[in-house]
Design a protein around this motif. Structure first.
Motif, mmCIF file in Angstrom:
data_model
loop_
_atom_site.group_PDB
_atom_site.id
_atom_site.type_symbol
_atom_site.label_atom_id
_atom_site.label_comp_id
_atom_site.label_asym_id
_atom_site.label_seq_id
_atom_site.Cartn_x
_atom_site.Cartn_y
_atom_site.Cartn_z
ATOM 1 N N SER A 3 -10.915 -22.971 -7.783
ATOM 2 C CA SER A 3 -11.908 -21.899 -7.762
ATOM 3 C C SER A 3 -13.316 -22.467 -7.610
ATOM 4 C CB SER A 3 -11.809 -21.072 -9.047
ATOM 5 O OG SER A 3 -10.569 -20.389 -9.114
ATOM 6 N N HIS A 4 -13.605 -23.534 -8.347
ATOM 7 C CA HIS A 4 -14.919 -24.172 -8.223
ATOM 8 C C HIS A 4 -15.137 -24.698 -6.808
ATOM 9 C CE1 HIS A 4 -16.348 -25.066 -12.595
ATOM 10 N NE2 HIS A 4 -16.049 -23.807 -12.414
ATOM 11 N N GLU A 5 -14.110 -25.276 -6.214
ATOM 12 C CA GLU A 5 -14.261 -25.778 -4.851
ATOM 13 C C GLU A 5 -14.516 -24.633 -3.874
ATOM 14 O OE1 GLU A 5 -14.470 -28.132 -1.456
ATOM 15 O OE2 GLU A 5 -14.863 -28.480 -3.577
ATOM 16 N N ALA A 6 -13.884 -23.482 -4.110
ATOM 17 C CA ALA A 6 -14.115 -22.322 -3.246
ATOM 18 C C ALA A 6 -15.552 -21.829 -3.368
ATOM 19 C CB ALA A 6 -13.137 -21.204 -3.605
ATOM 20 N N VAL A 7 -16.095 -21.831 -4.584
ATOM 21 C CA VAL A 7 -17.489 -21.419 -4.788
ATOM 22 C C VAL A 7 -18.438 -22.410 -4.128
ATOM 23 C CG1 VAL A 7 -19.276 -21.016 -6.515
ATOM 24 C CG2 VAL A 7 -16.951 -20.182 -6.918
ATOM 25 N N ARG A 8 -18.160 -23.703 -4.284
ATOM 26 C CA ARG A 8 -19.020 -24.723 -3.673
ATOM 27 C C ARG A 8 -19.025 -24.576 -2.155
ATOM 28 N NH1 ARG A 8 -19.143 -29.004 -0.823
ATOM 29 N NH2 ARG A 8 -16.896 -28.828 -0.427
ATOM 30 N N LEU A 9 -17.849 -24.385 -1.568
ATOM 31 C CA LEU A 9 -17.746 -24.274 -0.112
ATOM 32 C C LEU A 9 -18.464 -23.022 0.390
ATOM 33 C CD1 LEU A 9 -16.618 -25.246 2.588
ATOM 34 C CD2 LEU A 9 -14.495 -24.015 2.054
ATOM 35 N N LYS A 10 -18.273 -21.904 -0.280
ATOM 36 C CA LYS A 10 -18.912 -20.651 0.153
ATOM 37 C C LYS A 10 -20.436 -20.762 0.041
ATOM 38 C CE LYS A 10 -18.015 -16.139 1.092
ATOM 39 N NZ LYS A 10 -17.123 -15.651 2.175
ATOM 40 N N THR A 11 -20.899 -21.393 -1.028
ATOM 41 C CA THR A 11 -22.341 -21.584 -1.191
ATOM 42 C C THR A 11 -22.889 -22.499 -0.108
ATOM 43 O OG1 THR A 11 -22.068 -21.324 -3.593
ATOM 44 C CG2 THR A 11 -24.131 -22.298 -2.814
ATOM 45 N N MET A 12 -22.148 -23.563 0.219
ATOM 46 C CA MET A 12 -22.576 -24.477 1.269
ATOM 47 C C MET A 12 -22.632 -23.784 2.626
ATOM 48 S SD MET A 12 -23.622 -27.476 2.101
ATOM 49 C CE MET A 12 -23.205 -28.590 0.746
ATOM 50 N N GLN A 13 -21.667 -22.930 2.912
ATOM 51 C CA GLN A 13 -21.676 -22.195 4.176
ATOM 52 C C GLN A 13 -22.925 -21.328 4.303
ATOM 53 O OE1 GLN A 13 -17.939 -20.104 3.999
ATOM 54 N NE2 GLN A 13 -16.837 -21.708 5.106
ATOM 55 N N ALA A 14 -23.313 -20.690 3.208
ATOM 56 C CA ALA A 14 -24.530 -19.874 3.239
ATOM 57 C C ALA A 14 -25.760 -20.741 3.478
ATOM 58 C CB ALA A 14 -24.669 -19.091 1.932
ATOM 59 N N LEU A 15 -25.841 -21.863 2.788
ATOM 60 C CA LEU A 15 -26.982 -22.759 2.949
ATOM 61 C C LEU A 15 -27.089 -23.274 4.379
ATOM 62 C CD1 LEU A 15 -26.515 -24.744 -0.366
ATOM 63 C CD2 LEU A 15 -28.556 -23.413 0.214
ATOM 64 N N GLN A 16 -25.978 -23.536 5.004
ATOM 65 C CA GLN A 16 -25.980 -24.081 6.363
ATOM 66 C C GLN A 16 -26.511 -23.091 7.386
ATOM 67 O OE1 GLN A 16 -21.879 -25.261 6.671
ATOM 68 N NE2 GLN A 16 -22.260 -27.323 5.889
ATOM 69 N N THR A 17 -26.498 -21.800 7.053
ATOM 70 C CA THR A 17 -27.069 -20.805 7.964
ATOM 71 C C THR A 17 -28.562 -20.606 7.732
ATOM 72 O OG1 THR A 17 -26.711 -18.876 6.520
ATOM 73 C CG2 THR A 17 -24.861 -19.582 7.920
ATOM 74 N N GLY A 18 -29.105 -21.242 6.685
ATOM 75 C CA GLY A 18 -30.513 -21.082 6.365
ATOM 76 C C GLY A 18 -30.785 -20.005 5.337
ATOM 77 N N ALA A 19 -29.732 -19.375 4.811
ATOM 78 C CA ALA A 19 -29.898 -18.321 3.808
ATOM 79 C C ALA A 19 -29.982 -18.918 2.408
ATOM 80 C CB ALA A 19 -28.733 -17.337 3.877
ATOM 81 N N ILE A 20 -30.600 -18.179 1.498
ATOM 82 C CA ILE A 20 -30.628 -18.545 0.085
ATOM 83 C C ILE A 20 -29.431 -17.885 -0.582
ATOM 84 C CG2 ILE A 20 -31.887 -18.334 -2.090
ATOM 85 C CD1 ILE A 20 -34.468 -18.234 -0.454
ATOM 86 N N PRO A 21 -28.524 -18.655 -1.191
ATOM 87 C CA PRO A 21 -27.364 -18.035 -1.838
ATOM 88 C C PRO A 21 -27.750 -17.368 -3.157
ATOM 89 C CG PRO A 21 -27.019 -20.395 -1.373
ATOM 90 C CD PRO A 21 -28.475 -20.115 -1.229
ATOM 91 N N LEU A 22 -27.257 -16.156 -3.365
ATOM 92 C CA LEU A 22 -27.369 -15.450 -4.636
ATOM 93 C C LEU A 22 -25.945 -15.262 -5.138
ATOM 94 C CD1 LEU A 22 -28.899 -13.865 -6.815
ATOM 95 C CD2 LEU A 22 -28.794 -11.862 -5.318
ATOM 96 N N VAL A 23 -25.552 -16.082 -6.118
ATOM 97 C CA VAL A 23 -24.152 -16.137 -6.561
ATOM 98 C C VAL A 23 -23.982 -15.260 -7.797
ATOM 99 C CG1 VAL A 23 -22.246 -17.631 -7.261
ATOM 100 C CG2 VAL A 23 -23.972 -18.477 -5.650
#
Length: 254
Positions: free
Chosen positions: A106-126
């Motif tokens: 689950s932690h790895e899924a959160v890390r990956l999803k957050t990284m995907q958002a960052l790579q688009t230039g967006a600020i993640p709000l988790v």
């Protein structure tokens, strides 16, 4: 002035319950195409808790609690006297796929999803989720911007710097800040914690935090000086950090 009575407007109880009725991106490619400033991510995780589970339903509950209609461009902020979604592009990026049988996956899924958002230039709000989700989310921010280059402002009653949880468990809701520090993602001097109160941590743990260069403001100081005065001081001290992560933790009363 935006038209509040447009024929295409929908009330809050209709449609898919995205965060404040924001548009939904189903993939990283869609998120990039939408040019999101903020990407909202659900982290339905509660396997890191010691007592009562249930926080995995938090992201859904937060989305359903929103009262903004669709489209949400008339969502007004009274104090700042502006329409936030006209100033920034907010997109709901859905949930990280968190299997309820594995905290590590689950932690790895959160890390990956957050990284995907960052790579688009967006600020993640988790949206959580138990307190342990700060570990994968902040790790992704540090991986994106560079270990040691990220600061943390942590609003919480507890420091979450425990050496381990019950039974020697290293990854849990009471230890994410310690794991971030030990990994080098966020060094001790880059931490500012606000609102600590209650019975934990105790003296030995505060001594350890002080040795690491961590800084904190107890709730008693906020009551005495005022929240805005404390926050202004934190902003001045944190201004030298090029990137930041903000963690806000909520508590239920037993």
């Amino acid at each position: 002035m935006p038209d509040l009575r447009g024929p295409d407007r929908q009330p809050a109880f209709l449609g898919i319950p995205t965060y404040i009725h924001s548009p939904l991106a189903l993939s990283q490619e869609e998120l990039a195409e939408m040019q999101a400033d903020v990407a909202v991510i659900g982290a339905p995780v509660d396997m890191g808790v010691v007592n009562r589970p249930g926080a995995r339903f938090g992201p859904r509950a937060i989305r359903q609690a929103g009262y903004a209609g669709s489209p949400n461009d008339t969502f007004y902020h009274m104090e700042y006297e502006l329409y936030p979604t006209q100033e920034i592009r907010v997109v709901d990026f859905g949930d990280a796929v968190c299997p309820p049988s594995s905290l590590e996956l689950s932690h790895e899924a959160v890390r990956l999803k957050t990284m995907q958002a960052l790579q688009t230039g967006a600020i993640p709000l988790v949206l959580g989720g138990d307190h342990s989700i700060t570990l994968p989310a902040a790790t992704a921010v540090a991986q994106h911007h560079g270990y040691g280059r990220v600061g943390m402002i942590h609003f919480d009653a507890h420091a979450d710097t425990g050496e381990s949880g019950y039974g020697g468990v290293l990854i849990a809701h009471g230890s994410p800040m310690r794991r971030l520090l030990e990994s080098g993602a966020i060094p001790g001097p880059n931490f500012i914690q606000i609102g600590l109160r209650g019975y934990w941590p105790d003296r030995p743990l505060f001594d350890w935090m002080r040795e690491q260069g961590m800084r904190w403001h107890l709730m008693a100081e906020i009551v005495e000086r005022g929240f805005e005065a404390v926050l202004r001081g934190c902003h001045r001290r944190g201004a030298r950090r090029p990137r930041g992560h903000i963690s806000v933790s909520g508590h239920r009363c037993s």
